[in-house]
Design a protein around this motif. Structure first.
Motif, PDB file in Angstrom:
ATOM      1  N   GLU A  26       0.834  -1.205   0.000  1.00  0.00           N
ATOM      2  CA  GLU A  26       0.000   0.000   0.000  1.00  0.00           C
ATOM      3  C   GLU A  26       0.868   1.254   0.000  1.00  0.00           C
ATOM      4  O   GLU A  26       0.640   2.190  -0.771  1.00  0.00           O
ATOM      5  CB  GLU A  26      -0.920   0.022   1.223  1.00  0.00           C
ATOM      6  N   GLU A  27       1.853   1.276   0.872  1.00  0.00           N
ATOM      7  CA  GLU A  27       2.754   2.427   0.988  1.00  0.00           C
ATOM      8  C   GLU A  27       3.499   2.665  -0.320  1.00  0.00           C
ATOM      9  O   GLU A  27       3.606   3.785  -0.802  1.00  0.00           O
ATOM     10  CB  GLU A  27       3.740   2.171   2.121  1.00  0.00           C
ATOM     11  N   TYR A  28       4.020   1.596  -0.905  1.00  0.00           N
ATOM     12  CA  TYR A  28       4.787   1.689  -2.155  1.00  0.00           C
ATOM     13  C   TYR A  28       3.921   2.230  -3.289  1.00  0.00           C
ATOM     14  O   TYR A  28       4.386   3.009  -4.113  1.00  0.00           O
ATOM     15  CB  TYR A  28       5.351   0.310  -2.507  1.00  0.00           C
TER      16      TYR A  28
ATOM     17  N   ARG B 128      -7.856 -12.579  -1.904  1.00  0.00           N
ATOM     18  CA  ARG B 128      -7.487 -12.546  -0.479  1.00  0.00           C
ATOM     19  C   ARG B 128      -6.982 -11.176  -0.034  1.00  0.00           C
ATOM     20  O   ARG B 128      -6.659 -10.991   1.141  1.00  0.00           O
ATOM     21  CB  ARG B 128      -6.418 -13.599  -0.177  1.00  0.00           C
ATOM     22  N   LEU B 129      -6.900 -10.236  -0.950  1.00  0.00           N
ATOM     23  CA  LEU B 129      -6.401  -8.906  -0.614  1.00  0.00           C
ATOM     24  C   LEU B 129      -7.539  -8.051  -0.057  1.00  0.00           C
ATOM     25  O   LEU B 129      -8.701  -8.267  -0.371  1.00  0.00           O
ATOM     26  CB  LEU B 129      -5.804  -8.240  -1.853  1.00  0.00           C
TER      27      LEU B 129
ATOM     28  N   ILE C 122      -6.951  -3.629  -3.071  1.00  0.00           N
ATOM     29  CA  ILE C 122      -7.437  -3.877  -4.432  1.00  0.00           C
ATOM     30  C   ILE C 122      -7.738  -2.555  -5.131  1.00  0.00           C
ATOM     31  O   ILE C 122      -7.368  -2.355  -6.296  1.00  0.00           O
ATOM     32  CB  ILE C 122      -8.689  -4.790  -4.410  1.00  0.00           C
ATOM     33  N   ASN C 123      -8.378  -1.631  -4.432  1.00  0.00           N
ATOM     34  CA  ASN C 123      -8.702  -0.322  -5.018  1.00  0.00           C
ATOM     35  C   ASN C 123      -7.441   0.457  -5.371  1.00  0.00           C
ATOM     36  O   ASN C 123      -7.383   1.101  -6.425  1.00  0.00           O
ATOM     37  CB  ASN C 123      -9.597   0.489  -4.079  1.00  0.00           C
ATOM     38  N   ILE C 124      -6.449   0.407  -4.492  1.00  0.00           N
ATOM     39  CA  ILE C 124      -5.183   1.096  -4.765  1.00  0.00           C
ATOM     40  C   ILE C 124      -4.514   0.504  -5.999  1.00  0.00           C
ATOM     41  O   ILE C 124      -4.069   1.241  -6.893  1.00  0.00           O
ATOM     42  CB  ILE C 124      -4.245   1.012  -3.536  1.00  0.00           C
TER      43      ILE C 124
ATOM     44  N   GLN D 251      -3.017   0.847 -11.752  1.00  0.00           N
ATOM     45  CA  GLN D 251      -3.025   0.169 -13.059  1.00  0.00           C
ATOM     46  C   GLN D 251      -3.797   0.990 -14.091  1.00  0.00           C
ATOM     47  O   GLN D 251      -3.334   1.147 -15.224  1.00  0.00           O
ATOM     48  CB  GLN D 251      -3.657  -1.229 -12.948  1.00  0.00           C
ATOM     49  N   ASN D 252      -4.971   1.490 -13.707  1.00  0.00           N
ATOM     50  CA  ASN D 252      -5.779   2.276 -14.639  1.00  0.00           C
ATOM     51  C   ASN D 252      -5.065   3.545 -15.086  1.00  0.00           C
ATOM     52  O   ASN D 252      -5.147   3.932 -16.253  1.00  0.00           O
ATOM     53  CB  ASN D 252      -7.142   2.622 -14.023  1.00  0.00           C
ATOM     54  N   LYS D 253      -4.370   4.183 -14.158  1.00  0.00           N
ATOM     55  CA  LYS D 253      -3.674   5.422 -14.504  1.00  0.00           C
ATOM     56  C   LYS D 253      -2.454   5.183 -15.396  1.00  0.00           C
ATOM     57  O   LYS D 253      -1.995   6.098 -16.057  1.00  0.00           O
ATOM     58  CB  LYS D 253      -3.268   6.173 -13.235  1.00  0.00           C
ATOM     59  N   SER D 254      -1.941   3.960 -15.406  1.00  0.00           N
ATOM     60  CA  SER D 254      -0.753   3.684 -16.231  1.00  0.00           C
ATOM     61  C   SER D 254      -1.084   2.890 -17.501  1.00  0.00           C
ATOM     62  O   SER D 254      -0.197   2.619 -18.296  1.00  0.00           O
ATOM     63  CB  SER D 254       0.294   2.918 -15.412  1.00  0.00           C
ATOM     64  N   LYS D 255      -2.354   2.545 -17.697  1.00  0.00           N
ATOM     65  CA  LYS D 255      -2.724   1.624 -18.780  1.00  0.00           C
ATOM     66  C   LYS D 255      -2.382   2.134 -20.171  1.00  0.00           C
ATOM     67  O   LYS D 255      -2.162   1.340 -21.082  1.00  0.00           O
ATOM     68  CB  LYS D 255      -4.202   1.263 -18.695  1.00  0.00           C
ATOM     69  N   ASP D 256      -2.306   3.426 -20.358  1.00  0.00           N
ATOM     70  CA  ASP D 256      -2.000   3.972 -21.680  1.00  0.00           C
ATOM     71  C   ASP D 256      -0.518   4.279 -21.876  1.00  0.00           C
ATOM     72  O   ASP D 256      -0.119   4.747 -22.943  1.00  0.00           O
ATOM     73  CB  ASP D 256      -2.839   5.236 -21.935  1.00  0.00           C
TER      74      ASP D 256
END
Length: 173
Positions: free
Chosen positions: A63-65, A88-89, A94-96, A101-106
């Motif tokens: 989370e911190e990373y 299990r997370l 999961i939201n983080i 991932q969404n912000k880096s997808k492009d």
């Protein structure tokens, strides 16, 4: 990371934190020299058997990373994918993960896969289940399209740190 710390008489958690620092440097360097795909094993499905305090520490460390990671990835044009089972997370984690991932997808530079709560045997079973669900013929060629790392292709080089001589259920296919 834990073995590194133990060898130096340090707490395992310090080894995990030092591992993150080493990972950050490695990702930067791989991106700088033009590596197209990097996959690291951060937490295996077998790691749930570790002491609960260590597991909790690792979850918090992730989370911190991930806080502010989207900006660092954008600056280097790196696409992040977290591969493995998320069941299990915690919902927060999961939201983080999904947000970064969404912000880096492009991003079009290096693809950086973090195998977290990952087990290759589980990945292969899930791929076969996906093929059955989609009514796809089970074959080597089709299986590749259902793996978490389908975008990254086959492994060219595997480096095992800590001196171990095993692959520990990592990218078996």
């Amino acid at each position: 990371n834990g073995r590194w710390a133990k060898k130096r008489g340090l707490p395992r958690n310090l080894g995990h934190r030092q591992g993150v620092e080493a990972l950050i440097k490695t990702v930067r360097r791989c991106s700088d020299i033009g590596i197209k795909h990097l996959t690291v094993y951060a937490f295996s499905t077998e790691n749930w058997n570790r002491p609960q305090a260590e597991v909790d520490y690792l979850m918090n460390l992730l989370e911190e990373y991930f806080m502010g990671l989207d900006k660092k990835l954008k600056n280097r044009n790196i696409k992040l994918k977290v591969i493995g089972e998320k069941t299990r997370l915690s919902e927060k984690l999961i939201n983080i993960i999904n947000d970064v991932q969404n912000k880096s997808k492009d991003n079009t530079g290096m693809v950086f896969n973090i195998a977290f709560n990952y087990g290759s045997k589980d990945e292969i079973i899930n791929a076969v289940k996906g093929m059955i669900k989609d009514n796809v013929i089970i074959s080597k060629e089709n299986l590749d399209n259902y793996l978490y790392t389908t975008e990254s292709g086959n492994v060219d080089l595997l480096i095992r740190t800590s001196g171990e001589q095993r692959i520990s259920n990592f990218l078996l296919w």
